[in-house]
Enzyme design. Sequence first.
Site, PDB file in Angstrom:
ATOM      1  N   HIS A   1       0.730  -1.301   0.078  1.00 17.91           N
ATOM      2  CA  HIS A   1      -0.012  -0.049   0.248  1.00 17.91           C
ATOM      3  C   HIS A   1       0.574   1.197   0.058  1.00 17.91           C
ATOM      4  O   HIS A   1       1.411   2.125   1.426  1.00 17.91           O
ATOM      5  CB  HIS A   1      -1.064   0.205   1.202  1.00 17.91           C
ATOM      6  CG  HIS A   1      -2.319   1.020   1.578  1.00 17.91           C
ATOM      7  ND1 HIS A   1      -3.951   1.031   1.776  1.00 17.91           N
ATOM      8  CD2 HIS A   1      -2.171   2.617   0.763  1.00 17.91           C
ATOM      9  CE1 HIS A   1      -3.736   2.080   1.895  1.00 17.91           C
ATOM     10  NE2 HIS A   1      -2.742   2.528   1.157  1.00 17.91           N
TER      11      HIS A   1
ATOM     12  N   HIS B   1       1.527   5.185  -2.527  1.00 22.66           N
ATOM     13  CA  HIS B   1       1.128   5.877  -3.744  1.00 22.66           C
ATOM     14  C   HIS B   1       2.609   6.342  -3.695  1.00 22.66           C
ATOM     15  O   HIS B   1       2.572   6.789  -3.338  1.00 22.66           O
ATOM     16  CB  HIS B   1       0.098   6.253  -3.679  1.00 22.66           C
ATOM     17  CG  HIS B   1      -1.688   6.155  -2.774  1.00 22.66           C
ATOM     18  ND1 HIS B   1      -2.249   5.937  -3.597  1.00 22.66           N
ATOM     19  CD2 HIS B   1      -1.371   5.511  -1.130  1.00 22.66           C
ATOM     20  CE1 HIS B   1      -3.394   5.813  -2.749  1.00 22.66           C
ATOM     21  NE2 HIS B   1      -2.993   5.462  -1.684  1.00 22.66           N
TER      22      HIS B   1
ATOM     23  N   HIS C   1      -9.465   1.218  -1.340  1.00 19.40           N
ATOM     24  CA  HIS C   1      -9.482   1.543   0.183  1.00 19.40           C
ATOM     25  C   HIS C   1     -11.093   1.276   0.679  1.00 19.40           C
ATOM     26  O   HIS C   1     -12.089   2.128  -0.020  1.00 19.40           O
ATOM     27  CB  HIS C   1      -9.495   2.957  -0.224  1.00 19.40           C
ATOM     28  CG  HIS C   1      -7.951   3.422  -0.641  1.00 19.40           C
ATOM     29  ND1 HIS C   1      -6.866   2.446  -1.171  1.00 19.40           N
ATOM     30  CD2 HIS C   1      -6.829   3.902   0.344  1.00 19.40           C
ATOM     31  CE1 HIS C   1      -5.399   3.243  -1.187  1.00 19.40           C
ATOM     32  NE2 HIS C   1      -5.330   4.082  -0.553  1.00 19.40           N
TER      33      HIS C   1
ATOM     34  N   GLU D   1     -10.422   3.579   5.602  1.00 23.97           N
ATOM     35  CA  GLU D   1      -9.894   4.672   6.444  1.00 23.97           C
ATOM     36  C   GLU D   1     -11.239   5.206   7.137  1.00 23.97           C
ATOM     37  O   GLU D   1     -10.351   5.111   8.656  1.00 23.97           O
ATOM     38  CB  GLU D   1      -9.780   5.118   5.369  1.00 23.97           C
ATOM     39  CG  GLU D   1      -8.414   6.089   5.845  1.00 23.97           C
ATOM     40  CD  GLU D   1      -7.565   6.276   4.618  1.00 23.97           C
ATOM     41  OE1 GLU D   1      -8.266   6.156   3.974  1.00 23.97           O
ATOM     42  OE2 GLU D   1      -6.859   6.891   4.682  1.00 23.97           O
TER      43      GLU D   1
ATOM     44  N   ASP E   1       2.133   3.834   2.744  1.00 27.80           N
ATOM     45  CA  ASP E   1       0.736   4.943   1.784  1.00 27.80           C
ATOM     46  C   ASP E   1       1.413   6.116   1.405  1.00 27.80           C
ATOM     47  O   ASP E   1       1.711   6.271  -0.063  1.00 27.80           O
ATOM     48  CB  ASP E   1      -0.102   5.728   3.223  1.00 27.80           C
ATOM     49  CG  ASP E   1      -1.154   5.845   2.352  1.00 27.80           C
ATOM     50  OD1 ASP E   1      -1.616   4.880   1.535  1.00 27.80           O
ATOM     51  OD2 ASP E   1      -2.748   5.971   3.021  1.00 27.80           O
ATOM     52  N   ASP E   2       1.274   7.774   2.194  1.00 26.14           N
ATOM     53  CA  ASP E   2       1.964   8.367   1.593  1.00 26.14           C
ATOM     54  C   ASP E   2       3.370   9.012   1.513  1.00 26.14           C
ATOM     55  O   ASP E   2       3.440   9.585   3.001  1.00 26.14           O
ATOM     56  CB  ASP E   2       1.179   9.190   1.592  1.00 26.14           C
ATOM     57  CG  ASP E   2      -0.005   8.596   0.578  1.00 26.14           C
ATOM     58  OD1 ASP E   2      -0.092   8.522  -0.656  1.00 26.14           O
ATOM     59  OD2 ASP E   2      -1.023   8.455   0.944  1.00 26.14           O
TER      60      ASP E   2
HETATM   61  N1  HPA Z   1      -6.477   7.276   1.240  1.00 29.32           N
HETATM   62  C1  HPA Z   1      -6.740   7.808  -0.007  1.00 29.32           C
HETATM   63  N2  HPA Z   1      -6.676   7.870  -0.838  1.00 29.32           N
HETATM   64  C2  HPA Z   1      -5.060   8.001  -1.277  1.00 29.32           C
HETATM   65  C3  HPA Z   1      -4.474   8.021  -0.174  1.00 29.32           C
HETATM   66  C4  HPA Z   1      -5.315   7.406   0.949  1.00 29.32           C
HETATM   67  O1  HPA Z   1      -4.581   7.335   2.248  1.00 29.32           O
HETATM   68  N3  HPA Z   1      -3.361   8.223  -0.469  1.00 29.32           N
HETATM   69  C5  HPA Z   1      -3.186   8.888  -1.846  1.00 29.32           C
HETATM   70  N4  HPA Z   1      -4.515   8.348  -2.325  1.00 29.32           N
HETATM   71 ZN    ZN Z   2      -3.784   4.124   0.198  1.00 28.61          ZN
END
Ligand code: HPA
Ligand code: ZN
Length: 315
Positions: A14, A16, A194, A197, A275-276
């Site tokens: 996971h 991006h 996703h 969350e 994630d990011d």
């Molecule tokens: N959630 C949804 N969209 C996203 C995320 C996330 O954590 N990171 C990058 N795009």
């Molecule tokens: Zn994500």
Amino acid sequence: MYDWLNALPKAELHLHLEGSLEPELLFALAERNRIALPWNDVEALRAAYAFNNLQEFLDLYYRGADVLRTEQDFYDLTWAYLLKCKAQNVVHVEPFFDPQTHTDRGIPFEVVMRGIKAALVDGEKRLGISHGLILAFLRHLPEEQAFQTLEQAMPFRDAFIGVGLDSSEQGFPPRLFERVFAKARSEGLHAVAHAGEEGPPEYIWEALDLLKIVRIDHGVRASEDKRLMQRIIDEQIPLTVCPLSNTKLCVFEHMGQHNILDMLERGVKVTVNSDDPAYFGGYVTENFMALHEGLGMSEEQAKRLAQNSLDARLA
Ligand code: HPA
Ligand code: ZN
């Protein structure tokens, strides 16, 4: 503990790619492409990385992605991420990219795809990191545009293994994308999304039953629904959990409240991901470390989490 966690072989499921754009590279690409930025320097940009929710982060993330213009830019972005993986013993990656973030600003799909794919292939050859790329649809845009994106991607069918669903979750339930996911699956693509969350457990049910996903991205709100928990345990559906992302976006107030280890002990196939990482304060090892420091994760638990990531690969 950090060095021990860093040395564990692991997969990242996971991530991006646009979220791995570090401020230093963002500034370098802005200069290369002669783009004016609203921040004076790297420190000023970093200071803006304070978020109360997913949307506040996304606004900055899409803004940052604007410096990505050429095939070389997408190559450099992906290569920088792979070097981090190498340094943290991440042996396999299944990253997301968001084509619509780029095609909507006039960057041709093939520019994005060629740059990313060339770096991933080099990563395999030169760094020994295997990969499976996942094309993510932006859920705040209409399904029709997701269909167009899938169509643009089909000439590159062999370059990616699956489709995902990301961006603003609340108000954009998985059911809105049922038809485009069916089309993607009919092409032999894996489906992930996703869900859970910020969105409710119902969104996870929809993603499983309507989109027929084989892995849940985030999914931490599954713990609110007993029946759902039983299902993901019985079917061993993997969850790609992102601890630092969840605390930075206030899904949990602090790491001590995170439910990942509870889920692990209840038999859920949870994995640890970043994630990011450029925006949330660290890559995979930092996420493991945060679980050790905030939740007292043991070495034995870390081993099971790392093994789960290797078992939950789609490629
Ligand atoms: N959630 C949804 N969209 C996203 C995320 C996330 O954590 N990171 C990058 N795009
Ligand atoms: Zn994500």
